[in-house]
Design an enzyme around this catalytic site. Structure first.
Site, PDB file in Angstrom:
ATOM      1  N   HIS A  37      27.141  45.691 -51.073  1.00 17.62           N
ATOM      2  CA  HIS A  37      28.463  46.319 -51.197  1.00 17.62           C
ATOM      3  C   HIS A  37      29.361  45.481 -52.115  1.00 17.62           C
ATOM      4  CE1 HIS A  37      27.307  47.743 -46.984  1.00 17.62           C
ATOM      5  NE2 HIS A  37      27.552  48.881 -47.594  1.00 17.62           N
ATOM      6  N   GLN A 148      22.266  52.031 -56.316  1.00 16.18           N
ATOM      7  CA  GLN A 148      20.967  52.672 -56.599  1.00 16.18           C
ATOM      8  C   GLN A 148      20.108  52.754 -55.340  1.00 16.18           C
ATOM      9  OE1 GLN A 148      18.605  51.005 -59.815  1.00 16.18           O
ATOM     10  NE2 GLN A 148      16.768  51.946 -58.953  1.00 16.18           N
ATOM     11  N   GLN A 153      21.410  60.042 -53.192  1.00 17.15           N
ATOM     12  CA  GLN A 153      22.842  60.229 -52.920  1.00 17.15           C
ATOM     13  C   GLN A 153      23.650  60.193 -54.220  1.00 17.15           C
ATOM     14  OE1 GLN A 153      25.105  58.504 -49.448  1.00 17.15           O
ATOM     15  NE2 GLN A 153      25.536  56.909 -50.940  1.00 17.15           N
ATOM     16  N   SER A 186      22.901  47.606 -44.268  1.00 14.09           N
ATOM     17  CA  SER A 186      23.585  47.330 -42.998  1.00 14.09           C
ATOM     18  C   SER A 186      22.612  47.489 -41.842  1.00 14.09           C
ATOM     19  CB  SER A 186      24.771  48.286 -42.813  1.00 14.09           C
ATOM     20  OG  SER A 186      25.600  48.235 -43.948  1.00 14.09           O
TER      21      SER A 186
HETATM   22  P1  AMP Z   1      26.875  52.421 -46.978  1.00 17.21           P
HETATM   23  O1  AMP Z   1      27.928  51.536 -46.411  1.00 17.21           O
HETATM   24  O2  AMP Z   1      25.497  52.119 -46.480  1.00 17.21           O
HETATM   25  O3  AMP Z   1      27.243  53.878 -46.911  1.00 17.21           O
HETATM   26  O4  AMP Z   1      26.816  52.083 -48.528  1.00 17.21           O
HETATM   27  C1  AMP Z   1      27.968  52.133 -49.333  1.00 17.21           C
HETATM   28  C2  AMP Z   1      27.547  51.972 -50.758  1.00 17.21           C
HETATM   29  O5  AMP Z   1      26.894  50.718 -50.928  1.00 17.21           O
HETATM   30  C3  AMP Z   1      26.557  53.053 -51.224  1.00 17.21           C
HETATM   31  O6  AMP Z   1      26.883  53.446 -52.547  1.00 17.21           O
HETATM   32  C4  AMP Z   1      25.252  52.330 -51.178  1.00 17.21           C
HETATM   33  O7  AMP Z   1      24.284  52.843 -52.075  1.00 17.21           O
HETATM   34  C5  AMP Z   1      25.673  50.924 -51.596  1.00 17.21           C
HETATM   35  N1  AMP Z   1      24.668  49.944 -51.199  1.00 17.21           N
HETATM   36  C6  AMP Z   1      24.109  49.793 -49.973  1.00 17.21           C
HETATM   37  N2  AMP Z   1      23.168  48.841 -50.001  1.00 17.21           N
HETATM   38  C7  AMP Z   1      23.128  48.370 -51.274  1.00 17.21           C
HETATM   39  C8  AMP Z   1      22.350  47.390 -51.955  1.00 17.21           C
HETATM   40  N3  AMP Z   1      21.423  46.662 -51.328  1.00 17.21           N
HETATM   41  N4  AMP Z   1      22.576  47.183 -53.279  1.00 17.21           N
HETATM   42  C9  AMP Z   1      23.515  47.910 -53.932  1.00 17.21           C
HETATM   43  N5  AMP Z   1      24.273  48.849 -53.351  1.00 17.21           N
HETATM   44  C10 AMP Z   1      24.086  49.083 -52.044  1.00 17.21           C
END
Ligand code: AMP
Length: 284
Positions: A37, A148, A153, A186
């Site tokens: 994030h 990515q 998504q 997460s």
């Molecule tokens: P989330 O909180 O899981 O909904 O993720 C929020 C954003 O963070 C989304 O755009 C995810 O694709 C991105 N994200 C989650 N994990 C990673 C990661 N390991 N590397 C890059 N972006 C991430």
């Protein structure tokens, strides 16, 4: 860092920024923030005048059997992390603010939402598109930064903003990984130390697929079977999907003819934790 809890206040701040010619970047999240994030936030800060982050665990994108209630919510730590990378504004709405009594509108993107995540999680993407549309109308950004890691998504949301003429650029940031290759998520918090080792097989399978393509393999079936063999070579992992697809449309590819951008996509359960990862490969 400003903390904003209502849509009205968020809209008025972002309108003021826009009036003053500020370039606004937006990073939507569900919190439990990690370095992945933070990468999005750092990229956003680099390219914009102001950066808004939202934290909202969106009930609409979880099925009843999924982990909505146990999803981690370490809000104090998340705030500190946002401050540490210079986030200007944290949007922290409650569920009743986003979905007030009588809420009855859903944004649905068809076709590209059907395979992979859409097939395994039937109502997931309509939850995602509805919340992201609402967050975009609240934050009014020039660009939205997404990972990515959630490849489908990103494509779904690119389609949504194009079809609905929402004037925002969607920037895809590469997946941030631990040193051993596991994509940060997460949900990694749910893994035991043994499961954490098992989960590495997902990355190994993707790299196997990539290697085969780079060495000239032309059949998706062969590539998928080799990736499945890697995944099945360890106990405690259950494949949800493991596929080769067109990187732009997510349509299935049978053979590789000419130059194409393809994406290798895996979802698997490690114990009861569902993990996803992907690798984009350009075929010459
Ligand atoms: P989330 O909180 O899981 O909904 O993720 C929020 C954003 O963070 C989304 O755009 C995810 O694709 C991105 N994200 C989650 N994990 C990673 C990661 N390991 N590397 C890059 N972006 C991430």
């Amino acid at each position: 860092m400003q903390i904003i809890r209502t849509i009205q206040e968020m809209q008025s701040i972002s309108k003021q920024w826009a009036i003053h010619g500020k370039n606004i970047a937006f990073v939507p999240t569900m919190g439990a923030l990690h370095e992945g994030h933070l990468e999005l936030m750092k990229e956003a800060k680099k390219n914009a005048d102001v950066c808004i982050v939202s934290i909202f665990v969106n009930p609409m994108q979880f099925a009843p059997n999924e982990d909505f209630s146990k999803y981690p919510r370490p809000i104090e730590k998340d705030m500190e992390l946002c401050i540490s990378v210079g986030v200007d504004c944290l949007f922290l709405p409650e569920a009743f603010e986003i979905y007030p009594d009588g809420f009855s509108t859903t944004v649905v993107v068809s076709r590209i939402t059907e395979p992979f995540e859409g097939s395994s999680r039937k109502t997931h993407f309509q939850g995602v598109t509805t919340i992201v549309a609402k967050l975009l109308f609240a934050t009014n950004p020039n660009a939205m930064y997404m990972g990515q890691k959630d490849y489908q998504q990103v494509l779904v949301l690119q389609k949504m903003v194009k079809d609905l003429n929402i004037d925002v650029e969607i920037v895809m940031v590469p997946t941030k990984r631990d040193a051993d290759g596991l994509a940060l998520s997460s949900r990694n918090k749910y893994l035991s130390s043994q499961e954490r080792i098992t989960a590495l097989q997902i990355r190994k399978a993707l790299l196997k697929g990539k290697e085969l393509i780079e060495n000239g393999e032309k059949s998706s079936e062969v590539i998928e079977n080799e990736m499945i063999t890697v995944l099945n070579s360890i106990n405690g992992l259950k494949i949800d999907y493991c596929s080769v697809a067109n990187a732009n449309t997510l349509e299935k590819i049978m053979t590789f003819n000419g130059k194409k951008s393809v994406v290798l996509l895996i979802a698997a359960f490690v114990g009861s934790t569902r993990l996803i990862d992907n690798e984009v490969v350009v075929v010459f």
